[in-house]
Design a protein around this motif. Structure first.
Motif, PDB file in Angstrom:
ATOM      1  N   PRO A  33       0.825  -1.204   0.000  1.00 35.64           N
ATOM      2  CA  PRO A  33       0.000   0.000   0.000  1.00 35.64           C
ATOM      3  C   PRO A  33       0.861   1.257   0.000  1.00 35.64           C
ATOM      4  CG  PRO A  33       0.005  -1.026   2.166  1.00 35.64           C
ATOM      5  CD  PRO A  33       0.719  -1.964   1.255  1.00 35.64           C
ATOM      6  N   GLU A  34       0.295   2.332  -0.544  1.00 34.59           N
ATOM      7  CA  GLU A  34       1.016   3.608  -0.554  1.00 34.59           C
ATOM      8  C   GLU A  34       1.162   4.160   0.854  1.00 34.59           C
ATOM      9  OE1 GLU A  34      -0.314   7.885  -2.055  1.00 34.59           O
ATOM     10  OE2 GLU A  34       0.116   6.524  -3.729  1.00 34.59           O
ATOM     11  N   THR A  35       0.100   4.029   1.662  1.00 30.53           N
ATOM     12  CA  THR A  35       0.159   4.472   3.053  1.00 30.53           C
ATOM     13  C   THR A  35      -0.465   3.412   3.957  1.00 30.53           C
ATOM     14  OG1 THR A  35      -1.947   5.667   2.874  1.00 30.53           O
ATOM     15  CG2 THR A  35       0.064   6.915   2.456  1.00 30.53           C
ATOM     16  N   VAL A  36       0.075   3.305   5.169  1.00 33.55           N
ATOM     17  CA  VAL A  36      -0.437   2.396   6.193  1.00 33.55           C
ATOM     18  C   VAL A  36      -0.590   3.213   7.472  1.00 33.55           C
ATOM     19  CG1 VAL A  36      -0.069   0.273   7.500  1.00 33.55           C
ATOM     20  CG2 VAL A  36       0.812   0.461   5.162  1.00 33.55           C
ATOM     21  N   GLN A  37      -1.814   3.288   7.991  1.00 31.27           N
ATOM     22  CA  GLN A  37      -2.077   4.070   9.193  1.00 31.27           C
ATOM     23  C   GLN A  37      -2.595   3.142  10.289  1.00 31.27           C
ATOM     24  OE1 GLN A  37      -4.868   7.065   7.924  1.00 31.27           O
ATOM     25  NE2 GLN A  37      -3.432   8.020   6.503  1.00 31.27           N
TER      26      GLN A  37
END
Length: 249
Positions: A33-37
Motif C-alpha cells: 500500500p502507498e500508506t499504512v495508518q
C-alpha cells in the motif's frame, strides 16, 4: 512485555507496526500500500491501507473478477495474521485474539482490525463518548434490522479523530446459521458485506450525526463468535454549515 524496539528506533510503536505491515504486504503481494495508518485504543487495533492493489489484482478487476480478488486477498491476508500478531505483541506487549479485514476496491483501500485481550498502552486519543454517538448507534441498529435483526449488543468508540469503530454482537438469524452449517461461510460473508456496505454508504445520517465526512466504511464478521466489526474513516474537517466551514467554501 515491553519491547526494546521503540527505544532503539525512536519511532512510535504504531509507526513501527505500520512499517512492518507495509513491508509484509509488499513482500506477499509484490506491491504494498502507498500508506499504512495504525490506530490503537483500549483493546482495539486498526490498520488502514490506501492505494493498495497489485498488478495481478488490477488485471482481474478489469475482467470483472472482483469476487476472485476478494477471496484471494482474504486468504492471503489471513495467512499473515500470525506474523502480525507476533510483531504487535513484541512491540506493544499486547496480544491480539481476534482479526477482521475488509476491502474498498472502488478506491483501492483496506482495513485490518484486531481485538486484544488487554488494553493497549498510550491510547491518548481513544474516546468512548463522541459527538453523535447515540444517533450513530441507533442508525447502525436500524440498518442491522433492515438486513437481518437488531444486534443483541452494540458498542462504539473513536480510536482517534479519524477512526470510528463499532462492534455488534448477536446478529445471526436462523437461515444464516443454516448456511454456516452447510459450509457456505464465504458466500454468506460476501452477501452480507455487499448488503451492509450498500446501506452504510447510502445512509445520509452518519455524516450529519458526526459532523464529518465518511471517507471509507468497512465491515467484517466472526461467525463463530456471532460478532461483527464496522470501521468508518472520517475526514476531520467539519461539514459546511456546521461548525467551521470547509476551506474553499
Amino acid at each position: 512485555m515491553n519491547s526494546p524496539f521503540g527505544a532503539r528506533s525512536g519511532q512510535h510503536p504504531n509507526q513501527q507496526i505500520a512499517n512492518y505491515i507495509g513491508k509484509l504486504l509488499r513482500d506477499t503481494f509484490g506491491k504494498g500500500p502507498e500508506t499504512v495508518q495504525v490506530a490503537t485504543g483500549f483493546t482495539f487495533f486498526t490498520v488502514y491501507l490506501r492505494n493498495f492493489m497489485s498488478p495481478m489484482e488490477k488485471v482481474l478487476m478489469e475482467n470483472d473478477q472482483e469476487e476472485t480478488v476478494y477471496e484471494l486477498r482474504l486468504n492471503l491476508v489471513r495467512s499473515l495474521f500470525p506474523e502480525i500478531r507476533t510483531y504487535v505483541e513484541m512491540v506493544t506487549g499486547v496480544k491480539l485474539r481476534e482479526f477482521y479485514c475488509d476491502w474498498g476496491f472502488h478506491n483501492q483501500s483496506g482495513m485490518l482490525v484486531g481485538i486484544s485481550e488487554d488494553p493497549f498502552p498510550n491510547s491518548e486519543s481513544f474516546r468512548e463518548i463522541y459527538e453523535g454517538k447515540e444517533q450513530v448507534e441507533r442508525e447502525i441498529v436500524r440498518i442491522s434490522q433492515e438486513i437481518q435483526k437488531p444486534p443483541e449488543e452494540i458498542y462504539s468508540c473513536m480510536l482517534n479523530p479519524r477512526t470510528l469503530l463499532i462492534v455488534r454482537n448477536g446478529l445471526l438469524v436462523r437461515i444464516e446459521k443454516e448456511f454456516l452449517r452447510l459450509g457456505q461461510a464465504p458466500l454468506l460473508r460476501r452477501v452480507k458485506a455487499r448488503l451492509e456496505k450498500t446501506y452504510l454508504h447510502n445512509s445520509e445520517y452518519f455524516q450529519e450525526y458526526l459532523n464529518q465526512r465518511v471517507m471509507d466504511s468497512f465491515v467484517d464478521w466472526d461467525f463463530e463468535r456471532d460478532k461483527s466489526v464496522i470501521v468508518m474513516m472520517l475526514n476531520q474537517k467539519p461539514l459546511p454549515g456546521k461548525g467551521e466551514r470547509l476551506l474553499g467554501d
